[in-house]
Design an enzyme around this catalytic site. Structure first.
Site, PDB file in Angstrom:
ATOM      1  N   ASN A 137      -7.703   4.345  -2.412  1.00 43.22           N
ATOM      2  CA  ASN A 137      -8.283   4.493  -3.755  1.00 43.22           C
ATOM      3  C   ASN A 137      -8.316   3.183  -4.552  1.00 43.22           C
ATOM      4  O   ASN A 137      -9.180   2.994  -5.393  1.00 43.22           O
ATOM      5  CB  ASN A 137      -7.612   5.624  -4.541  1.00 43.22           C
ATOM      6  CG  ASN A 137      -6.140   5.410  -4.764  1.00 43.22           C
ATOM      7  OD1 ASN A 137      -5.518   4.586  -4.094  1.00 43.22           O
ATOM      8  ND2 ASN A 137      -5.560   6.142  -5.692  1.00 43.22           N
ATOM      9  N   GLU A 143       5.306   5.777  -3.199  1.00 43.17           N
ATOM     10  CA  GLU A 143       4.523   6.117  -4.390  1.00 43.17           C
ATOM     11  C   GLU A 143       3.597   7.244  -3.962  1.00 43.17           C
ATOM     12  O   GLU A 143       2.601   7.020  -3.286  1.00 43.17           O
ATOM     13  CB  GLU A 143       3.765   4.858  -4.835  1.00 43.17           C
ATOM     14  CG  GLU A 143       3.403   4.886  -6.297  1.00 43.17           C
ATOM     15  CD  GLU A 143       1.990   5.342  -6.490  1.00 43.17           C
ATOM     16  OE1 GLU A 143       1.800   6.576  -6.646  1.00 43.17           O
ATOM     17  OE2 GLU A 143       1.091   4.506  -6.476  1.00 43.17           O
ATOM     18  N   CYS A 177      -3.569   8.448  -8.574  1.00 47.55           N
ATOM     19  CA  CYS A 177      -2.351   9.277  -8.572  1.00 47.55           C
ATOM     20  C   CYS A 177      -1.887   9.603  -9.977  1.00 47.55           C
ATOM     21  O   CYS A 177      -1.137  10.545 -10.174  1.00 47.55           O
ATOM     22  CB  CYS A 177      -1.208   8.540  -7.877  1.00 47.55           C
ATOM     23  SG  CYS A 177      -1.596   8.106  -6.214  1.00 47.55           S
ATOM     24  N   GLU A 235       6.819  -0.301  -8.574  1.00 42.74           N
ATOM     25  CA  GLU A 235       5.910  -1.417  -8.288  1.00 42.74           C
ATOM     26  C   GLU A 235       5.521  -2.068  -9.610  1.00 42.74           C
ATOM     27  O   GLU A 235       5.304  -1.368 -10.600  1.00 42.74           O
ATOM     28  CB  GLU A 235       4.676  -0.916  -7.541  1.00 42.74           C
ATOM     29  CG  GLU A 235       5.057  -0.360  -6.177  1.00 42.74           C
ATOM     30  CD  GLU A 235       3.873  -0.043  -5.290  1.00 42.74           C
ATOM     31  OE1 GLU A 235       2.838   0.415  -5.790  1.00 42.74           O
ATOM     32  OE2 GLU A 235       4.008  -0.251  -4.072  1.00 42.74           O
TER      33      GLU A 235
HETATM   34  C1  SIN Z   1      -2.624   4.946  -7.757  1.00 47.11           C
HETATM   35  O1  SIN Z   1      -3.474   5.775  -7.968  1.00 47.11           O
HETATM   36  O2  SIN Z   1      -1.860   5.047  -6.794  1.00 47.11           O
HETATM   37  C2  SIN Z   1      -2.454   3.710  -8.613  1.00 47.11           C
HETATM   38  C3  SIN Z   1      -3.042   3.804  -9.941  1.00 47.11           C
HETATM   39  C4  SIN Z   1      -2.734   2.618 -10.834  1.00 47.11           C
HETATM   40  O3  SIN Z   1      -2.232   1.584 -10.377  1.00 47.11           O
HETATM   41  O4  SIN Z   1      -2.970   2.742 -12.017  1.00 47.11           O
END
Ligand code: SIN
Length: 489
Positions: free
Chosen positions: A158, A259, A293, A468
């Site tokens: 993604n 994650e 996510c 992270e």
């Molecule tokens: C993710 O969807 O895993 C990361 C989203 C983000 O870094 O904002």
């Protein structure tokens, strides 16, 4: 339409192992444009042999890389950042073509990825230990920070640039070496980033990447899981896969950063600024077509502002332009693949069958292609619906009305997941009350765009562990060694 880059050599069709681009094995994996299904190019469909070669290289390169003074590692990482930004247009095009997000978002992702590389390049020089006051005479006690060793990074589709950046940059900054397996849908961006890392001066063997199909990925990853030389796994992806990696890492007790999936609540209280809540929701939900996510998955709106929020939101959502990344007007691109659209469609059908009403959207857009789904707002969502229990990972906003603060916090927390949560309120006492009770690793208060290289990103519960970004994101690649010296009196 052919993919035309200013530097066509950024399109790599090979693995990168021990400082060399290698096309073995002969088995090839087609990389396709999710908008059309057209093949962009082929990359190696690697297996155990390539995984082992990459690991051997990373293991051999570790002693010299960890010994390099931090300032020299930092200089290489900073050069990598400069090169990434210099190639922002090409990398943005590559992301958009293989992942499907609109071009402006593709370019934006490059800047987001670079922000992590720059941050960790700076942090590399600040890995400080501690001098501990000894509780007895004649001793000196220290806590030293050391790199964990070889890291295996398994990255998602993604954010093909940003997720690589925020795993590999801290690993390199800490003095670790890396083997990486990018997502099968989007390997090209990662290969281009590795080429730029090579040009920035990352020594042979320090960063290795092997591509593999969904079917062959377990063969690659099993080599790394079984081998005690891999000291850490960092993974972004689904919770079932994260649990599998945790179980399989137990035999060699690897350090893990996971994650994983989310099921983010977005809560709008009666005292919220409704217009700001709508804008915040648009930013949080429709980034990358809802395929993040941290996207809100469940929307709880208090009765007093429900109608205003729902109608303003539906108007904004209905006005979104859906189309291919190649159209500069597109705001929502195709979903990544057929499985993704099937899941979104299943969630919407299930919600409607259980009584939800469609305010806008609600169906595929076959006139655009097989992987497009209309941005959708539903009302009447309830916890029995699949869209309330599973991460939809698409442009669907299921709205639920609520009356009571305690009940909505309970509903928000009623999920095994705990990545992000959002709420809108102007009552400062409520703001702290609610923020402290939400069971998530990230809380956005009156803000929908929460991600930043300076902030610790990660979840609790079944959304995983590890962070992270920020100083915590570097610490995840270090261990602490206690050193005690005696006979000093
Ligand atoms: C993710 O969807 O895993 C990361 C989203 C983000 O870094 O904002």
């Amino acid at each position: 339409m052919p993919l035309t880059l200013t530097r066509p050599e950024l399109i790599r069709s090979a693995n990168f192992i021990s400082g060399a681009w290698t096309t073995t094995p002969t088995a090839r994996l087609a990389v396709t444009d999710p908008a059309t299904g057209d093949v962009i190019t082929h990359v190696p469909d690697s297996g155990a042999a390539e995984a082992r070669a990459a690991l051997d290289a990373a293991h051999a390169a570790f002693p010299a890389w960890r010994k390099l003074p931090a300032r020299q590692r930092a200089a290489i990482i900073k050069r990598w950042n400069d090169l990434v930004l210099q190639h922002q247009d090409d990398l943005g095009k590559l992301i958009s073509r293989e992942q499907g997000k609109p071009l402006a978002e593709g370019r934006g992702e490059v800047a987001y990825a670079a922000s992590y590389i720059e941050w960790f390049g700076e942090e590399a020089t600040r890995v400080n230990g501690e001098i501990i006051p000894a509780p007895m005479p004649g001793r000196r006690m220290f806590a030293l920070k050391e790199p964990v060793g070889v890291v295996a990074a398994i990255t998602p589709w993604n954010f093909p640039a940003a997720m690589i950046a925020r795993k590999i940059a801290p690993a390199l900054a800490a003095g670790c070496t890396v083997v990486c397996k990018p997502a099968e849908d989007t390997p090209l961006t990662s290969l281009a980033l590795v080429l730029l890392a090579q040009e920035a001066g990352v020594p042979a063997g320090v960063l290795n990447i092997v591509t593999a199909s969904r079917e062959k990925t377990p063969e690659v990853v099993d080599v790394w899981l079984d081998d005690g030389r891999v000291r850490k796994i960092t993974f972004t992806g689904s919770t079932p896969v994260g649990k599998h990696l945790a179980r399989r890492s137990a035999d060699t007790l690897k350090k893990l950063s996971l994650e994983l999936g989310g099921n983010a609540p977005f809560i709008v209280f009666d005292d919220a600024d409704v217009d700001a809540a709508v804008e915040g929701f648009m930013a949080a939900k429709f980034r990358n077509g809802g395929q993040t996510c941290v996207c809100p998955n469940r929307v709880f709106v208090q009765r007093g502002v429900f109608d205003a929020f729902a109608h303003k939101l539906a108007a904004r959502v209905a006005a979104l332009t859906v189309g291919p990344a190649s159209n500069p007007a597109s705001q929502i691109g195709p979903m990544i693949n057929d499985r993704a659209v099937e899941k979104i469609e299943r969630h919407v059908r299930d919600a409607i069958a259980k009584g939800a009403k469609v305010l806008t959207g609600g169906q595929r857009l076959p006139e655009l292609g097989p992987t497009y789904f209309a941005p959708t707002v539903l009302t009447g969502a309830d916890p029995t619906m699949a869209c309330a229990c599973e991460e939809t990972f698409g442009p669907v906003a299921p709205l639920t009305v609520f009356d009571d603060e305690t009940a909505v916090i309970q509903a928000a927390n009623d999920t095994p997941f705990g990545l992000a949560a959002y709420f809108y309120s102007r009552d400062v006492r409520r703001i702290w009350r609610v923020a402290e009770q939400l069971e998530t690793g990230i809380v956005g208060i009156n803000e929908g765009a929460i991600s930043s290289e300076a902030a610790p990103f990660g979840g609790v519960k079944e959304s995983g562990y590890g962070r992270e970004g920020s100083t915590h994101g570097l610490d995840d690649y270090l261990h602490t060694k206690y050193v005690c010296q005696g006979q000093l009196d």
